[in-house]
Design a protein around this motif. Structure first.
Motif, mmCIF file in Angstrom:
data_model
loop_
_atom_site.group_PDB
_atom_site.id
_atom_site.type_symbol
_atom_site.label_atom_id
_atom_site.label_comp_id
_atom_site.label_asym_id
_atom_site.label_seq_id
_atom_site.Cartn_x
_atom_site.Cartn_y
_atom_site.Cartn_z
ATOM 1 N N THR A 213 -13.320 27.219 -21.037
ATOM 2 C CA THR A 213 -12.585 26.339 -20.816
ATOM 3 C C THR A 213 -11.773 26.277 -19.650
ATOM 4 O OG1 THR A 213 -12.172 26.349 -23.366
ATOM 5 C CG2 THR A 213 -10.401 25.347 -22.201
ATOM 6 N N ARG A 357 -15.033 22.434 -11.729
ATOM 7 C CA ARG A 357 -14.866 21.134 -12.112
ATOM 8 C C ARG A 357 -16.321 20.433 -12.233
ATOM 9 N NH1 ARG A 357 -10.393 17.989 -9.937
ATOM 10 N NH2 ARG A 357 -11.783 16.149 -9.781
ATOM 11 N N GLN A 358 -17.334 20.989 -11.521
ATOM 12 C CA GLN A 358 -18.732 20.199 -12.021
ATOM 13 C C GLN A 358 -18.988 20.812 -13.388
ATOM 14 O OE1 GLN A 358 -19.911 18.162 -10.698
ATOM 15 N NE2 GLN A 358 -21.902 18.105 -11.384
ATOM 16 N N GLN A 359 -18.805 22.004 -13.907
ATOM 17 C CA GLN A 359 -19.369 22.619 -14.974
ATOM 18 C C GLN A 359 -18.714 21.652 -16.103
ATOM 19 O OE1 GLN A 359 -21.600 24.322 -15.522
ATOM 20 N NE2 GLN A 359 -21.962 25.705 -13.784
ATOM 21 N N VAL A 360 -17.364 21.252 -15.848
ATOM 22 C CA VAL A 360 -16.377 20.377 -16.741
ATOM 23 C C VAL A 360 -17.253 19.046 -16.708
ATOM 24 C CG1 VAL A 360 -14.299 19.301 -17.410
ATOM 25 C CG2 VAL A 360 -14.417 21.587 -16.511
ATOM 26 N N ALA A 361 -17.634 18.629 -15.691
ATOM 27 C CA ALA A 361 -18.117 17.019 -15.599
ATOM 28 C C ALA A 361 -19.536 17.357 -16.450
ATOM 29 C CB ALA A 361 -18.502 16.767 -14.112
ATOM 30 N N LEU A 362 -20.235 18.172 -16.199
ATOM 31 C CA LEU A 362 -21.533 18.552 -16.787
ATOM 32 C C LEU A 362 -21.625 18.629 -18.334
ATOM 33 C CD1 LEU A 362 -23.386 20.322 -14.360
ATOM 34 C CD2 LEU A 362 -23.822 18.093 -14.833
ATOM 35 N N GLY A 363 -19.841 18.944 -18.896
ATOM 36 C CA GLY A 363 -19.900 19.058 -20.291
ATOM 37 C C GLY A 363 -20.072 20.535 -20.823
ATOM 38 N N ARG A 364 -20.436 21.614 -19.857
ATOM 39 C CA ARG A 364 -20.585 22.835 -20.222
ATOM 40 C C ARG A 364 -19.208 23.746 -20.512
ATOM 41 N NH1 ARG A 364 -24.621 23.736 -15.646
ATOM 42 N NH2 ARG A 364 -26.452 22.623 -16.124
ATOM 43 N N TYR A 365 -18.250 23.087 -19.867
ATOM 44 C CA TYR A 365 -16.894 23.779 -19.942
ATOM 45 C C TYR A 365 -16.174 22.872 -20.534
ATOM 46 C CZ TYR A 365 -18.182 27.545 -16.478
ATOM 47 O OH TYR A 365 -18.738 28.460 -15.424
ATOM 48 N N ALA A 366 -15.313 23.298 -21.597
ATOM 49 C CA ALA A 366 -14.055 22.296 -21.932
ATOM 50 C C ALA A 366 -12.987 22.081 -20.901
ATOM 51 C CB ALA A 366 -13.670 22.794 -23.249
ATOM 52 N N GLU A 367 -12.125 21.403 -21.260
ATOM 53 C CA GLU A 367 -10.865 21.226 -20.232
ATOM 54 C C GLU A 367 -9.694 20.868 -21.124
ATOM 55 O OE1 GLU A 367 -10.190 18.904 -16.061
ATOM 56 O OE2 GLU A 367 -10.740 17.723 -17.687
#
Ligand code: ADP
Ligand code: ZN
Length: 722
Positions: A213, A357-367
């Motif tokens: 996250t 940020r890219q991992q968040v955009a890809l939905g792999r990390y929550a934010e």
């Protein structure tokens, strides 16, 4: 097990097989002592099927293991992490597993050690060495070896002082348990926004599952306060917590803050620990007794018994990237550790890396977001100072606007911070008469003048020389001139402008230990400092409510050299340092001195429009196929002989395989063409994201003969392009 495959702690060797003698209990993860020729080596037993060996030996020819350490075996999730790290960063597993052990003393059985401390009695015979030793030892207590190192004398001198009664032995119980943090000690009242963020993180801890996250909150929004709630949840669940910090200088304020919330300090892990502290911490970590560990990146590979949460604070910091030995990125390895341990990983930052940020955009990390500062504090007002239209006076570095602002703060008795990411007095010294420039004999780098210590120093290899009176080239006396500013020079300028101001220089030269950092914090809080002049060391972590002015002396500095992350790093660093201003009730102001106030990064800083900046940077990366959209790996070939380095680099380039989706650039002399006496050539591999570039490089390098005089290092996902 009657037969064991062992990763011996020697990176030049692959795994070796041994016989387990009757009555010795060895399982995967056991730390063992193995014979190798006439020597004994430490090693870790491993699952044979996961660690192939090309030296299969028949049972009857195996040598027996000599012993097994009386500590729990390295847990399976950690073994998986070691394998992943070795594989991903193309490093010998032995080099990775070494980082798990962390304290050799921890593996010994004894529970007390004998340390020594001064008795206060003067020895009957006082030699200069003894005087020096007693002076430097002061109040310190430690092993003979440690005291000798501190005092810069031989062990024999220390033993002599013991005999003479000036030092006495103290039996130290090295394994006494650490106090346990209490999650209910001082529970804060969170704002609605904070409470919502904390709830998400707490739910992650309760789920006991892998959940990376991003905790994205502006400076002063209360990120620490929020992730402390997740720490509390892990404590209530009986789990351990690891908090990674980018600098050990930040440890001390963190320890205090943690103690305020949880009633006692967490267990610290960093390079400044004495060996007995290291042992005690390691044993408490492996037994599970150390509940919360805070440390630099080396704390990441320790054998936690039941990890329930990992926090990477200031997760965007490039100092999480290790640049020697195993070239790993602690933020990325932390996420992998979370995967293997099945626990959440919180990456906290006010300026997240584009990769994250890219991992968040890809939905792999929550934010989880905290868009505003806590309480009454407002974000500071930020303005650019155009160094072309309103330059400083000749020979000075601080523009008139900023000088006036400093004066204003002095009158109001508020504190100011001037930021310049350059240690020392001047980055270059030359002879006015013949033009001679002082260069490091071991590196392609200028010697940096340090006036505080009256020396010229190389910031790459540590080489130092006294500042000579005469030019070594033309022998002209008193002709040396300092070119450009470092923090010491800015401090001089401030002292000349405001003789009454109390100025502190904060760099790794003045703040080299957690204790020095604590002293600095104390002086700031007591109001004993008016103006701080500092490097990136002061850009993060600190909370000084009376600091209301920040001046960035040279905002263009980080853009020089222009590697792929230059603009991003500049944005992060200046946002971060701006975040030191106006954290209390008084509003803050920030002035950014630049030659290009219209540059996109300066505009983004002034308007505060982070998203616009990030979006443009991200698009540029996407177009270039740069990380996170493509990947790089750097190959550096070095040798003390230039011809050899060049030859091997050329051979490496010639052997490069033709692979779809991969390009190889170079070899070219590295920007740091010589480092620590070694000539360096670089090759850069650029690959599609989906390509298993490690596998390609492994096969490629296996086919290249590297003579003993040369070394090839691989840096996967490089951050340094020097
Ligand atoms: P960040 O890590 O986001 O920069 P901090 O966690 O350091 O922010 O918080 C900034 C300051 O505000 C700190 O002094 C902190 O103690 C205070 N603070 C934040 N949230 C709260 C709260 N809920 N109650 C009391 N003080 C808070
Ligand atoms: Zn050097």
């Amino acid at each position: 097990m009657t037969r064991a495959r062992v990763l011996v702690l020697n990176s030049a060797l692959g795994p070796l097989d041994y016989r387990v003698p009757h009555g010795m209990a060895v399982e995967p993860g056991s730390i063992v002592v193995a014979p190798l020729g006439p020597r004994q080596l430490l090693g870790v037993a491993w699952e044979a099927e996961r660690m192939p060996s090309d030296a299969e030996v028949g049972d009857n020819r195996l040598r027996p293991l000599l012993g097994v350490a009386d500590v729990p075996p390295l847990p399976a999730p950690l073994r998986r992490l070691v394998e992943w790290t070795a594989d991903y960063y193309l490093s010998p597993p032995a080099a990775v597993v070494r980082m798990c052990l962390g304290s050799m003393q921890a593996l010994e059985g004894a529970r007390t050690v004998t340390e020594y401390r001064a008795t206060g009695a003067a020895p009957p015979r006082l030699t200069p060495q003894r005087t020096q030793a007693l002076e430097r030892i002061g109040e310190r207590q430690g092993l003979i070896r440690e005291l000798a190192a501190v005092a810069d004398v031989s062990d024999a001198v220390i033993r002599g002082l013991v005999k003479a009664g000036a030092l006495e032995a103290v039996a130290v119980d090295i394994d006494s348990p650490f106090p346990e943090p209490d999650p209910e000690h001082a529970v804060p009242v969170l704002s609605a926004e904070q409470a919502a963020a904390a709830e998400t993180l707490v739910a992650g801890v309760a789920a006991h599952s892998f959940a990376p996250t991003l905790l994205d909150g502006v400076t002063g929004s209360g990120k620490t306060e929020v992730y402390f709630e997740a720490v509390a949840a892990a404590l209530r669940a009986g789990r351990q917590v690891l908090v990674l910090l980018p600098e050990i200088a930040l440890t001390e304020p963190f320890l205090h803050r943690f103690a305020d919330r949880f009633g006692c300090e967490p267990v610290a892990w960093h390079s400044g620990l004495r060996s007995t502290q290291r042992r005690r911490a390691w044993r408490a970590i492996v037994s599970g007794q150390a509940r919360v560990v805070v440390g630099a990146r080396s704390a990441l590979f320790l054998p936690y018994a039941r990890l329930g949460l990992i926090v990477v604070d200031e997760a965007h910091e490039t100092s999480f990237k290790q640049e020697d030995g195993v070239h790993y990125h602690a933020r990325d390895v932390a996420v992998m550790r979370g995967l293997f341990e099945e626990c959440p990983v919180v990456l906290a930052s006010a300026t997240p890396a584009i990769e994250t940020r890219q991992q968040v955009a890809l939905g792999r990390y929550a934010e989880v977001k905290l868009p505003g500062r806590y309480g009454a504090a407002q974000m500071p007002a930020i303005a650019a100072v155009d160094l072309i239209r309103t330059p400083p006076e000749r020979g000075r570095w601080i523009a008139p606007v900023l000088v006036e602002k400093l004066r204003d703060r002095l009158e109001k008795r508020e504190q100011s911070l001037l930021f310049l990411n350059r240690r020392g007095y001047a980055p270059l010294t030359l002879c006015r008469h013949c033009g001679h420039r002082f260069q490091c004999p071991n590196c392609t780098a200028w010697m940096v003048e340090h006036r505080l210590t009256r020396r010229l120093a190389c910031h790459h290899c540590g080489h130092i020389e006294p500042v000579p009176r005469a030019c070594p080239e033309c022998k002209e006396e008193d002709a040396l001139v300092a070119c450009g500013p470092g923090v010491e020079r800015i401090a001089d300028e401030v002292a000349a402008l405001f003789p009454e101001a109390r100025v502190a220089v904060v760099t790794s030269d003045t703040i080299w230990s957690p204790a020095r950092a604590a002293e600095f914090v104390g002086r700031m809080e007591a109001g004993d400092i008016d103006i701080v002049v500092g490097t990136q060391l002061v850009t993060k972590g600190y909370h000084f409510p009376n600091l209301t002015l920040v001046g960035v002396v040279d905002a263009d500095l980080g853009l020089e050299g222009g590697d792929l992350r230059a603009a991003e790093r500049t944005f992060q660093q200046i946002r971060q340092v701006s975040g030191r201003a106006g954290r209390g009730e008084k509003p803050g102001e920030v002035f950014i001195q630049t030659h290009s106030p219209t540059a996109q990064v300066m505009q983004a800083l002034v308007t505060g429009d982070a998203d616009a900046f990030y979006d443009a940077e991200t698009e540029a990366r996407r177009e270039a196929g740069a990380p996170p959209f493509g990947r790089y790996a750097a190959l550096v070939v070095s040798s003390e002989e230039q011809a050899c380095a060049h030859e091997v680099a050329t051979a490496v380039a010639r052997a490069a395989p033709q692979v779809e989706g991969m390009a190889v650039y170079g070899p070219a002399p590295a920007p740091l063409a010589m480092l620590r006496g070694r000539y360096r050539y670089r090759l850069l591999v650029h690959a599609r994201r989906a390509l298993d570039v490690q596998d390609v490089i492994r096969g490629w390098l296996a086919g290249v003969q590297v003579p003993a005089k040369a070394r090839v290092t691989v840096d996967v996902d490089p951050y340094s392009f020097l």
